[in-house]
Design an enzyme around this catalytic site. Structure first.
Site, mmCIF file in Angstrom:
data_model
loop_
_atom_site.group_PDB
_atom_site.id
_atom_site.type_symbol
_atom_site.label_atom_id
_atom_site.label_comp_id
_atom_site.label_asym_id
_atom_site.label_seq_id
_atom_site.Cartn_x
_atom_site.Cartn_y
_atom_site.Cartn_z
ATOM 1 N N LYS A 128 1.027 -1.265 -0.097
ATOM 2 C CA LYS A 128 0.080 0.013 -0.046
ATOM 3 C C LYS A 128 0.769 1.294 0.099
ATOM 4 C CE LYS A 128 -2.172 -0.233 3.829
ATOM 5 N NZ LYS A 128 -1.624 -1.611 4.474
ATOM 6 N N ARG B 102 -10.589 1.059 7.608
ATOM 7 C CA ARG B 102 -9.940 -0.118 7.755
ATOM 8 C C ARG B 102 -10.730 -1.084 8.461
ATOM 9 N NH1 ARG B 102 -3.559 -0.430 8.069
ATOM 10 N NH2 ARG B 102 -3.152 -2.288 8.936
ATOM 11 N N ARG C 282 11.215 -6.894 5.777
ATOM 12 C CA ARG C 282 11.285 -5.449 5.740
ATOM 13 C C ARG C 282 11.671 -5.253 7.390
ATOM 14 N NH1 ARG C 282 5.682 -2.403 5.388
ATOM 15 N NH2 ARG C 282 5.078 -3.080 7.582
ATOM 16 N N ARG D 297 10.105 -1.163 12.937
ATOM 17 C CA ARG D 297 8.620 -0.965 13.133
ATOM 18 C C ARG D 297 8.395 -2.228 14.269
ATOM 19 N NH1 ARG D 297 4.603 -0.151 8.401
ATOM 20 N NH2 ARG D 297 3.519 -1.633 9.709
ATOM 21 N N ARG E 127 -1.620 -9.925 12.715
ATOM 22 C CA ARG E 127 -1.890 -8.690 11.738
ATOM 23 C C ARG E 127 -2.618 -9.079 10.643
ATOM 24 N NH1 ARG E 127 3.505 -6.014 10.701
ATOM 25 N NH2 ARG E 127 2.618 -4.780 9.126
HETATM 26 P P1 ADP Z 1 0.199 -2.266 7.505
HETATM 27 O O1 ADP Z 1 -0.829 -2.156 6.756
HETATM 28 O O2 ADP Z 1 1.324 -3.036 6.944
HETATM 29 O O3 ADP Z 1 -0.010 -3.197 8.687
HETATM 30 P P2 ADP Z 1 0.176 0.354 8.298
HETATM 31 O O4 ADP Z 1 1.297 1.362 8.641
HETATM 32 O O5 ADP Z 1 -0.738 0.749 7.401
HETATM 33 O O6 ADP Z 1 0.947 -1.180 8.006
HETATM 34 O O7 ADP Z 1 -0.548 0.093 9.841
HETATM 35 C C1 ADP Z 1 0.150 -0.338 10.924
HETATM 36 C C2 ADP Z 1 -0.664 -0.400 12.031
HETATM 37 O O8 ADP Z 1 -1.315 1.090 12.451
HETATM 38 C C3 ADP Z 1 -1.821 -1.016 12.327
HETATM 39 O O9 ADP Z 1 -1.549 -2.625 12.489
HETATM 40 C C4 ADP Z 1 -2.862 -0.511 13.336
HETATM 41 O O10 ADP Z 1 -2.313 -0.777 14.705
HETATM 42 C C5 ADP Z 1 -2.579 0.946 12.942
HETATM 43 N N1 ADP Z 1 -3.599 1.286 11.900
HETATM 44 C C6 ADP Z 1 -3.161 1.994 10.912
HETATM 45 N N2 ADP Z 1 -4.537 2.224 9.965
HETATM 46 C C7 ADP Z 1 -5.491 2.143 10.866
HETATM 47 C C8 ADP Z 1 -6.738 2.305 10.796
HETATM 48 N N3 ADP Z 1 -7.369 2.842 9.875
HETATM 49 N N4 ADP Z 1 -7.613 1.905 11.859
HETATM 50 C C9 ADP Z 1 -6.947 1.197 13.048
HETATM 51 N N5 ADP Z 1 -5.751 1.231 12.973
HETATM 52 C C10 ADP Z 1 -5.120 1.479 11.985
#
Ligand code: ADP
Length: 195
Positions: free
Chosen positions: A13, A88, A127, A133, A144
């Site tokens: 993404k 999400r 990664r 992270r 996840r």
């Molecule tokens: P990835 O999709 O690879 O896990 P992101 O950086 O998009 O990486 O998201 C990392 C974390 O940030 C998620 O596991 C969650 O804890 C939080 N997060 C991101 N976007 C949302 C969202 N829209 N709603 C709730 N938590 C979110």
């Protein structure tokens, strides 16, 4: 152009969001990055966000909306937005639709990037050494992926029913994924028009 990227962790993404933003002149709004920045700011809210992220759990919807809404409102008044990781959950999708209606705009497409779990896991582990992270860890990644399947997966039928889902195979090199997305959007896209 107003798009959202719907994808499991590791599907790309972030990479595709940046490319798409450069391609169509919209702002890339990455939910995870904005939330990580809040976590770094500290305080009780920052600590709560950091703890959710480290566990691989979603941050509560109201916090996400408070953090994301100002960015969406600002981008809607400019060249549009590429939403990466927001919405999400179904309640977030409903809130995002209400917000768009209030702003008098609508989404052009929801791009669904999919890849097999074993590919996603391998990419996230690769990664891990570079990202620093807390959630790119072997014991957090399966959680996840489960959270994604249970909570975000239902957005695929949600946007299919609304007629805007565009499905792209993310198990390809980044250039090929970007080319597929652009080809699929070319009927919709008017790059640089700032629609
Ligand atoms: P990835 O999709 O690879 O896990 P992101 O950086 O998009 O990486 O998201 C990392 C974390 O940030 C998620 O596991 C969650 O804890 C939080 N997060 C991101 N976007 C949302 C969202 N829209 N709603 C709730 N938590 C979110």
């Amino acid at each position: 152009m107003r798009l959202l990227l719907l994808a499991p962790p590791g599907a790309g993404k972030g990479t595709q969001g940046e490319r798409l933003a450069a391609w169509c002149g919209a702002r890339h709004i990455a939910a995870g990055d904005l939330l990580r920045a809040c976590a770094r700011d500290g305080g009780p809210l920052g600590a709560q966000i950091a703890a959710c992220q480290a566990r691989g759990d979603l941050v509560p919807d109201q916090i996400v909306l408070d953090v994301l809404t100002p960015a969406v409102v600002a981008a809607a008044g400019e060249g549009g937005y590429i939403l990466d990781g927001f919405p999400r959950t179904l309640p977030q999708a409903t809130a995002a639709a209400d917000l768009a209606a209030r702003l008098g705009v609508s989404l052009d497409a929801a791009i669904y990037l999919h890849a097999p779990d074993e590919v996603l896991t391998r990419r996230l582990l690769d990664r891990a050494s570079r990202s620093g992270r807390s959630d790119d860890a072997a014991d957090v990644i399966p959680h996840r992926l489960r959270v994604y399947a249970e909570t975000t997966g239902p957005l695929v039928p949600y946007y299919t029913e609304r007629g805007i889902l565009v499905t792209v195979d993310a198990d390809q090199p980044p250039d090929s994924v970007a080319a597929d997305i652009q080809a699929r959007l070319s009927g919709l896209a008017r790059p640089t028009s700032g629609r």
